[in-house]
Design a protein around this motif. Sequence first.
Motif: not given
Length: 78
Positions: A21-29
Amino acid sequence: MKDSLLLLLTGIVCAAGAWLFFRYFGQEAFGMLMLLGLIGAIADNARLRRRLRERGPSRKASALGCDKKKPPRRWLFC
């Protein structure tokens, strides 16, 4: 023994899901998490309003005078 292995497997799956989840969304997580929380709160509010509309006012609300058109003096308990 079986329960502890299932618990460990569940923890590994949840950790992998969080990492993805955090890898895919990055700062937008964190924005996505807030958006999901807001959507959940709105959906729950709509569900509760619909349920209240179907059931009508409770006996406690009627006893406090909350079902009258004029606002009651003890409006916090309605």
